[in-house]
Design a protein around this motif. Structure first.
Motif, PDB file in Angstrom:
ATOM      1  N   ALA A  40      14.387  10.080  11.573  1.00 49.11           N
ATOM      2  CA  ALA A  40      15.201   9.671  10.427  1.00 49.11           C
ATOM      3  C   ALA A  40      14.414   8.767   9.482  1.00 49.11           C
ATOM      4  N   ALA A  41      13.619   7.854  10.045  1.00 45.31           N
ATOM      5  CA  ALA A  41      12.831   6.941   9.208  1.00 45.31           C
ATOM      6  C   ALA A  41      11.757   7.689   8.423  1.00 45.31           C
ATOM      7  N   LEU A  42      11.111   8.676   9.060  1.00 40.68           N
ATOM      8  CA  LEU A  42      10.092   9.462   8.359  1.00 40.68           C
ATOM      9  C   LEU A  42      10.702  10.292   7.230  1.00 40.68           C
ATOM     10  N   ALA A  43      11.874  10.849   7.498  1.00 43.28           N
ATOM     11  CA  ALA A  43      12.541  11.648   6.456  1.00 43.28           C
ATOM     12  C   ALA A  43      12.910  10.780   5.262  1.00 43.28           C
ATOM     13  N   GLU A  44      13.412   9.591   5.537  1.00 36.50           N
ATOM     14  CA  GLU A  44      13.769   8.679   4.446  1.00 36.50           C
ATOM     15  C   GLU A  44      12.531   8.254   3.665  1.00 36.50           C
ATOM     16  N   HIS A  45      11.432   7.999   4.379  1.00 42.44           N
ATOM     17  CA  HIS A  45      10.195   7.590   3.722  1.00 42.44           C
ATOM     18  C   HIS A  45       9.669   8.680   2.794  1.00 42.44           C
ATOM     19  N   GLY A  46       9.771   9.933   3.234  1.00 39.72           N
ATOM     20  CA  GLY A  46       9.242  11.027   2.427  1.00 39.72           C
ATOM     21  C   GLY A  46      10.252  11.687   1.509  1.00 39.72           C
ATOM     22  N   GLY A  47      11.488  11.211   1.529  1.00 36.78           N
ATOM     23  CA  GLY A  47      12.517  11.792   0.668  1.00 36.78           C
ATOM     24  C   GLY A  47      13.002  13.150   1.124  1.00 36.78           C
ATOM     25  N   ALA A  48      12.887  13.444   2.427  1.00 43.17           N
ATOM     26  CA  ALA A  48      13.356  14.732   2.963  1.00 43.17           C
ATOM     27  C   ALA A  48      14.885  14.751   2.999  1.00 43.17           C
ATOM     28  N   PRO A  49      15.485  15.932   2.846  1.00 44.06           N
ATOM     29  CA  PRO A  49      16.952  16.013   2.800  1.00 44.06           C
ATOM     30  C   PRO A  49      17.623  15.782   4.152  1.00 44.06           C
ATOM     31  N   ALA A  50      16.888  15.930   5.247  1.00 42.25           N
ATOM     32  CA  ALA A  50      17.488  15.776   6.575  1.00 42.25           C
ATOM     33  C   ALA A  50      16.458  15.146   7.507  1.00 42.25           C
ATOM     34  N   PRO A  51      16.911  14.481   8.556  1.00 42.52           N
ATOM     35  CA  PRO A  51      15.972  13.862   9.506  1.00 42.52           C
ATOM     36  C   PRO A  51      15.087  14.903  10.179  1.00 42.52           C
ATOM     37  N   PHE A  52      13.858  14.496  10.478  1.00 47.69           N
ATOM     38  CA  PHE A  52      12.973  15.349  11.262  1.00 47.69           C
ATOM     39  C   PHE A  52      13.398  15.304  12.726  1.00 47.69           C
ATOM     40  N   VAL A  53      13.214  16.423  13.397  1.00 44.56           N
ATOM     41  CA  VAL A  53      13.553  16.509  14.817  1.00 44.56           C
ATOM     42  C   VAL A  53      12.271  16.803  15.587  1.00 44.56           C
ATOM     43  N   PHE A  54      11.919  15.896  16.507  1.00 39.72           N
ATOM     44  CA  PHE A  54      10.696  16.034  17.304  1.00 39.72           C
ATOM     45  C   PHE A  54      11.066  16.373  18.740  1.00 39.72           C
ATOM     46  N   ASP A  55      10.326  17.336  19.315  1.00 43.40           N
ATOM     47  CA  ASP A  55      10.592  17.687  20.707  1.00 43.40           C
ATOM     48  C   ASP A  55       9.858  16.762  21.676  1.00 43.40           C
TER      49      ASP A  55
ATOM     50  N   THR B 129       0.806  -1.231   0.000  1.00 46.29           N
ATOM     51  CA  THR B 129       0.000   0.000   0.000  1.00 46.29           C
ATOM     52  C   THR B 129       0.835   1.274   0.000  1.00 46.29           C
ATOM     53  N   GLY B 130       2.146   1.148   0.038  1.00 42.48           N
ATOM     54  CA  GLY B 130       2.981   2.328   0.163  1.00 42.48           C
ATOM     55  C   GLY B 130       2.931   2.927   1.547  1.00 42.48           C
ATOM     56  N   GLY B 131       2.677   2.105   2.546  1.00 42.17           N
ATOM     57  CA  GLY B 131       2.581   2.579   3.910  1.00 42.17           C
ATOM     58  C   GLY B 131       3.935   2.774   4.567  1.00 42.17           C
ATOM     59  N   PHE B 132       3.884   3.194   5.833  1.00 37.63           N
ATOM     60  CA  PHE B 132       5.106   3.500   6.590  1.00 37.63           C
ATOM     61  C   PHE B 132       5.240   2.502   7.729  1.00 37.63           C
ATOM     62  N   TYR B 133       6.422   1.905   7.835  1.00 37.62           N
ATOM     63  CA  TYR B 133       6.698   0.926   8.891  1.00 37.62           C
ATOM     64  C   TYR B 133       7.863   1.413   9.739  1.00 37.62           C
ATOM     65  N   PHE B 134       7.666   1.383  11.069  1.00 34.06           N
ATOM     66  CA  PHE B 134       8.748   1.725  11.997  1.00 34.06           C
ATOM     67  C   PHE B 134       8.856   0.636  13.053  1.00 34.06           C
ATOM     68  N   GLY B 135       9.999   0.010  13.121  1.00 31.47           N
ATOM     69  CA  GLY B 135      10.246  -1.030  14.105  1.00 31.47           C
ATOM     70  C   GLY B 135      11.033  -0.470  15.274  1.00 31.47           C
ATOM     71  N   ALA B 136      10.391  -0.391  16.431  1.00 31.67           N
ATOM     72  CA  ALA B 136      11.073   0.142  17.610  1.00 31.67           C
ATOM     73  C   ALA B 136      12.017  -0.903  18.187  1.00 31.67           C
ATOM     74  N   ASP B 137      12.945  -0.440  18.999  1.00 32.93           N
ATOM     75  CA  ASP B 137      13.817  -1.347  19.732  1.00 32.93           C
ATOM     76  C   ASP B 137      14.016  -0.813  21.142  1.00 32.93           C
ATOM     77  N   GLU B 138      14.748  -1.535  21.941  1.00 32.24           N
ATOM     78  CA  GLU B 138      14.988  -1.105  23.317  1.00 32.24           C
ATOM     79  C   GLU B 138      15.967   0.056  23.306  1.00 32.24           C
ATOM     80  N   ALA B 139      15.479   1.241  23.596  1.00 30.10           N
ATOM     81  CA  ALA B 139      16.298   2.448  23.532  1.00 30.10           C
ATOM     82  C   ALA B 139      15.700   3.505  24.446  1.00 30.10           C
TER      83      ALA B 139
END
Length: 491
Positions: A75-90, A54-64
């Motif tokens: 970083a995963a969202l930026a790669e999925h959308g073709g953004a030039p740099a990772p998104f930074v969330f507060d 479906t062209g969906g988005f998958y994120f696999g979390a780990d112990e962190a």
């Protein structure tokens, strides 16, 4: 819109239909779903396949740490959308809104796998997701994202939508991915011989990953290869299966005192199915076991089964065959297994424990499952509504008779007529003595004036067959039902 199931996917047709229906629902607004199931059942495979289709988005979390997980998600969202740099969330409020924003133009699945890892680092996360899906919230109403939270920690996932949990009432999908039943497991392992299939199932159950990843498609070539297969897989220290049962407990965050839980499981595997027996085995009071038994049940490792004849009596059973095999067969000889070069003699000396504590009880459980879900519609005279086990008191003999398989129907007045009582013997050819015992139990139940027991059928389940006298009795009496191992695998 129906999506074609991936060519390499075995079964999981019901789960795939549910996921694709959820991910392609044309209704407006973002939706929330929860997917759970014990480890190694193929949940990640299903969700990755859904996103790929479906062209969906998958994120696999780990112990962190919380911060590290937010960075990885950006970083995963930026790669999925073709953004030039990772998104930074507060924080997770903005991160969840960013996930919902993926669905502004179309319905799209958004998967967070191993969600319990994230919630362990940030316990407020379920409440944050709840707030993100609040009614009349533009970020939710303007999105068509199908957010799927997935996890294997059953003690956590089982409570995510229960009681007063924050997400209760928010989810439009609650999907539990089960283990394969004994028929599907035999097909998946490609074991045609029913006796061999049941032996394999008594050890590895219906967990798909145990064949693919853990033993690299090593399956028994036939009945004569079964013992060698056990030696080169589950009893080999070089096989991942060797330590898997120990790791299953470590995967559950609620299990803090691992040694206590292993001891409880060992007690059950040794045949102590009631709380009093477990307490005696551990040298503890029965009241001390309420918490560990509840936690093991919440984790999906133990099931609590009521006695169908006595409401105040409960039987505990280990739900994962590999755990039973570990505690009954491997744990008593663990040090020897770790250091021996050839476990042949150890396996030979373990046959009594394997037959009595593993294979026999597993055969009984498979017979109950078959009677409930797979038996021919007219075999017991009506549709089986409840199938369980129970004990019948015999005042004259001053004893109790354990009944392995008890089949109840359901009539129009919500009463439960007794359809059948049965005995299951894996390694014993059954004869008239077994039938006479069932007749005695039916007479006792009839005398109690309950269940309409006088019409109950008498079922004998055997892994090795029946004597001629019992076969003749079944030909003369329509109320006698005989079931072989091969019958359990017939569609």
């Amino acid at each position: 819109m129906a999506l074609s199931r991936p060519a390499g996917m075995f079964d999981r047709e019901r789960e795939w239909r549910a996921l694709t229906a959820f991910a392609t629902d044309p209704a407006p607004g973002a939706t929330l779903g929860v997917v759970s199931g014990r480890r190694r059942q193929g949940k990640t495979y299903l969700l990755r396949a859904l996103c790929a289709a479906t062209g969906g988005f998958y994120f696999g979390a780990d112990e962190a740490t919380d911060r590290d997980s937010l960075n990885r998600l950006g970083a995963a969202l930026a790669e999925h959308g073709g953004a030039p740099a990772p998104f930074v969330f507060d924080g997770w409020h903005t991160a969840i809104d960013a996930l919902l924003a993926l669905g502004r133009e179309r319905r799209v699945p958004v998967v967070i796998d191993e969600f319990p890892y994230l919630a362990r680092a940030n316990p407020q996360l379920p409440s944050i997701v709840q707030n993100a899906f609040a009614p009349l919230r533009p970020e939710r109403d303007d999105s068509r994202a199908a957010l799927l939270l997935c996890g294997s920690a059953m003690s956590f996932m089982g409570k995510l939508l229960s009681g007063n949990a924050p997400l209760r009432g928010r989810a439009g999908l609650e999907l539990v991915v089960p283990t394969l039943d004994h028929r599907l497991a035999a097909e998946f392992w490609e074991v045609a011989d029913p006796v061999t299939a049941l032996r394999v199932n008594a050890i590895v159950g219906g967990t798909p990953a145990y064949r693919r990843e853990f033993v690299r498609d090593d399956t028994p070539a036939g009945p004569d290869d079964f013992d060698d297969w056990v030696l080169r897989t589950v009893l080999s220290p070089t096989s991942p299966l060797f330590r898997e049962a120990r790791y299953l407990l470590a995967d559950e965050p609620e299990l803090h005192d691992i040694s206590l839980y292993h001891s409880v499981l060992a007690a059950i595997a040794s045949g102590n199915a009631q709380r009093g027996g477990i307490a005696s085995y551990l040298g503890r009071k029965s009241s001390d076991l309420a918490h560990p038994l509840n936690v093991l049940e919440d984790s999906g490792l133990v099931t609590r089964e009521p006695d169908v004849f006595r409401d105040n009596r409960t039987t505990f059973r280990i739900a994962e065959p590999l755990v039973t095999f570990y505690h009954a067969v491997m744990r008593p000889i663990w040090s020897d297994l770790e250091h021996t070069r050839d476990a042949t003699r150890l396996w030979q000396r373990s046959q009594r424990r394997f037959l009595g504590s593993v294979l026999g009880p597993h055969f009984e459980q498979v017979c109950r499952s078959w009677a409930r879900h797979m038996a021919p519609p007219d075999l017991f005279g009506d549709y089986p509504n409840v199938v369980g086990t129970g004990a019948v008191h015999d005042p004259a003999g001053r004893t109790s008779h354990q009944v392995d398989v008890v089949v109840f129907g359901l009539d129009d007045d919500d009463r439960r007529p007794l359809l059948a009582i049965g005995e299951a013997k894996w390694g014993e050819r059954m004869g008239l003595g077994h039938l006479d015992r069932l007749r005695r139990i039916r007479t006792l139940l009839t005398a109690q004036g309950r269940f309409g027991a006088e019409h109950a059928r008498l079922a004998c389940f055997s892994g090795v067959g029946f004597h001629d006298d019992l076969l003749e009795a079944a030909r003369r009496d329509d109320s006698v039902v005989l079931v072989t191992a091969a019958d359990l695998y017939r569609s």
